[in-house]
Every structure is written in structure tokens, then in C-alpha cells.
Design an enzyme around this catalytic site. Structure first.
Site, PDB file in Angstrom:
ATOM      1  CE  LYS A 157      -4.190  -2.003   1.843  1.00 25.62           C
ATOM      2  NZ  LYS A 157      -5.284  -1.960   2.786  1.00 25.62           N
TER       3      LYS A 157
ATOM      4  CB  VAL B 189      -5.074  -0.994   7.574  1.00 23.93           C
ATOM      5  CG1 VAL B 189      -5.256  -1.570   8.953  1.00 23.93           C
ATOM      6  CG2 VAL B 189      -6.403  -0.538   7.005  1.00 23.93           C
TER       7      VAL B 189
ATOM      8  NE  ARG C  10       5.781  -7.223  17.153  1.00 23.60           N
ATOM      9  CZ  ARG C  10       5.771  -8.251  16.324  1.00 23.60           C
ATOM     10  NH1 ARG C  10       5.653  -9.479  16.804  1.00 23.60           N
ATOM     11  NH2 ARG C  10       5.862  -8.072  15.027  1.00 23.60           N
TER      12      ARG C  10
END
Ligand code: ATR
Length: 264
Positions: A65, A129, A150
Site C-alpha cells: 500500500k 491500515v 509492539r
């Protein structure tokens, strides 16, 4: 016949061809939508083919993306703001990158009549996203966003774009009204997001961008503690719907048949 593609790696799991081909057939359009497994060094060639008119539209999924951006001529406001492209189309011979994940999430939240005004959102994950979810939350008037990932550096990268978000350490929990899982944790059956659900309380909205499996452990546990839950299925349908409208200039109906189509 027009040709459309969804590119990603892996790509086998993608339900986009099923949905797009269903709408193509329903609307008697002479086109086909296929999935294509890609490696990063193949993006350039593919965009050349697109420019030559061999492809008419592309959906982009994990992990491309952001990676497709250098090969595009222009970005929409939404794609630019999130540095994330999931829909590519051509306009006056220029290749344009757009982001329909934002609209997808927005419509999915509106569909369940959840009002984000004066609410706090807790976003888990800083992957591909996450910026789209944050952009949509802000657009819908959320008052506070907490982000945890994380790898903290990646959350801090997102804070460079959205400077007013609050970053906390992975594993920590703060007061929230809606929590959104944007991580890939939950895709595998045994995946678990370690949260102390008993201290979170009830009546929150737990949203998982994952829709397959339809109920992740994250959602199942939230439900056990009396919270509302929603998976990413309608977000998926709406983002596809918006891409379809851009390419074909038609807005197909989203009805129970469409929704059930993907449950089969
Ligand atoms: P990418 O990281 O390439 O953008 P993604 O699928 O869009 O890929 O994002 C994966 C997200 O799931 C990331 O937020 C990732 O956290 P890291 O940035 O620390 O990698 C998160 N994720 C994946 N596996 C995880 C795990 N076992 N525990 C916690 N978070 C995990």
C-alpha cells in the site's frame, strides 16, 4: 474486455475477486477482476502495463500500500495524508493512487450507528491500515486517539503524520470507548492480543479490521465481558464498493445477497 487486479503478497486469501466479479456480472460489464501475487521488483513493470492500457484498475493490499506510491503520477488527498494506496485508476493518462479504506471504515462505523463524538479511541497496531483508521476516526470527530504498537518506532512514525495522537507502550491499556485492532494478530486461529479484559469494563466497542476468521479471540473475549463487537467485513465490502464506483462509474446495491455472497 477490461481487466482489473488486486496485487499483494500473500494474495490467495483475498475475497476481492469474488465481490468485484459478482458486481461486474450483475451490471453486465465486459470486464474481469483477478488476483496477482507480486514481488516488490515487479511493481514497476506492472505500472508500465497499466500506463499502456493493458490493465484498467488495481487494488493494492499488504504489503504494497505504501510501496506502490513512487510509481504513481498523483495521489488523492486521502492517499497523500495516509501514505497508503489501495485503489489505482487512470485519469487523463495519469496514474492516480487513492485510498478507499478510509471511506470503508467510515461507512462501517456509520452503519452500526456508532457516534464517535467526544469519544476516545484506542488503536492497536501501526501497520499499513492504521493511518487510514486514524484518518477516518478524526474525520468523524473523535476527540482522542491512543495508539500502541509492539514496535514503538512505527507508532512514532505515525505520530509524525497525526501529531495529536498519544502513544503508549505495547501491553498497556488506558481508558477508551472504542478499541480497534489493526494488527495481523487474529488471522491465525491461536493468535491472541494480551489485554486485561476484566479491567476494561463493559459497553465498549471492540472493532477488528480482520474479517476472516469472522470472530477473532479479541472479539470473542470482548463479547464475554459484555462489550459490543464488530469485525472488518463491512469495511471490506465498502472499500470495494468505492473502488468499483471509481472504475465503472456505477454504485452497485449492497444488499443481503452481496453480504452473504462472501460468507459462502
Ligand atoms: P506492515 O508491518 O508491513 O505494515 P501489516 O500487516 O500492515 O504489515 O502490519 C502488521 C501489524 O501487526 C503491525 O502493527 C505489527 O506490529 P510490528 O510493527 O511490531 O511488527 C503487528 N503485529 C504482527 N504480529 C504481531 C505480534 N505477534 N504481536 C504484536 N503485534 C504484531
Amino acid at each position: 474486455m477490461k481487466k482489473f487486479l488486486v496485487i499483494g503478497n500473500p494474495i490467495d486469501h483475498s475475497l476481492s475477486p469474488k465481490l468485484h466479479n459478482y458486481w461486474i456480472k450483475k451490471n453486465n460489464i465486459d470486464a474481469i477482476y483477478e488476483k496477482k501475487l507480486l514481488t516488490q521488483n515487479e511493481i514497476k513493470n506492472l505500472m508500465n502495463e497499466f500506463k499502456k492500457g493493458k490493465i484498467d484498475g488495481i487494488n493494492v493490499t499488504v504489503p504494497f500500500k505504501k510501496k506502490v506510491i513512487p510509481f504513481l503520477d498523483n495521489l488523492s488527498i486521502e492517499a497523500k495524508a495516509t501514505q497508503s494506496v489501495n485503489t489505482i485508476y487512470k485519469e487523463q493518462n495519469k496514474i492516480i493512487g487513492h485510498n478507499t479504506d478510509i471511506g470503508g471504515f467510515e461507512l462501517a462505523i456509520k452503519r452500526i450507528n456508532y457516534d464517535l463524538k467526544n469519544k476516545t479511541a484506542f488503536v492497536l497496531g501501526a501497520g499499513g491500515v492504521a493511518p487510514s483508521i486514524i484518518y477516518a476516526l478524526k474525520k468523524m470527530g473523535i476527540s482522542k486517539i491512543i495508539l500502541s504498537n509492539r514496535t514503538k518506532e512505527k507508532a512514532l512514525e505515525i505520530k509524525k503524520i497525526f501529531t495529536d495522537i498519544n502513544i503508549i507502550d505495547w501491553g498497556e491499556v488506558r481508558e477508551f470507548d472504542i478499541i480497534i485492532n489493526t494488527t495481523s494478530l487474529g488471522l491465525k486461529k491461536d493468535d491472541e492480543i494480551k489485554l486485561d479484559y476484566s479491567t476494561i469494563g463493559t459497553n465498549k466497542l471492540f472493532y477488528d479490521v480482520i474479517y476472516n476468521p469472522s470472530e477473532t479471540k479479541f472479539l470473542a473475549q470482548a463479547k464475554n465481558f459484555g462489550n459490543k463487537t464488530e469485525n472488518g467485513y463491512m469495511m471490506f465490502v465498502y472499500q470495494a464498493h468505492q473502488a468499483f464506483a471509481i472504475w465503472h462509474k456505477i454504485m452497485p446495491e449492497i444488499n443481503n445477497e452481496t453480504i452473504n455472497l462472501l460468507n459462502q
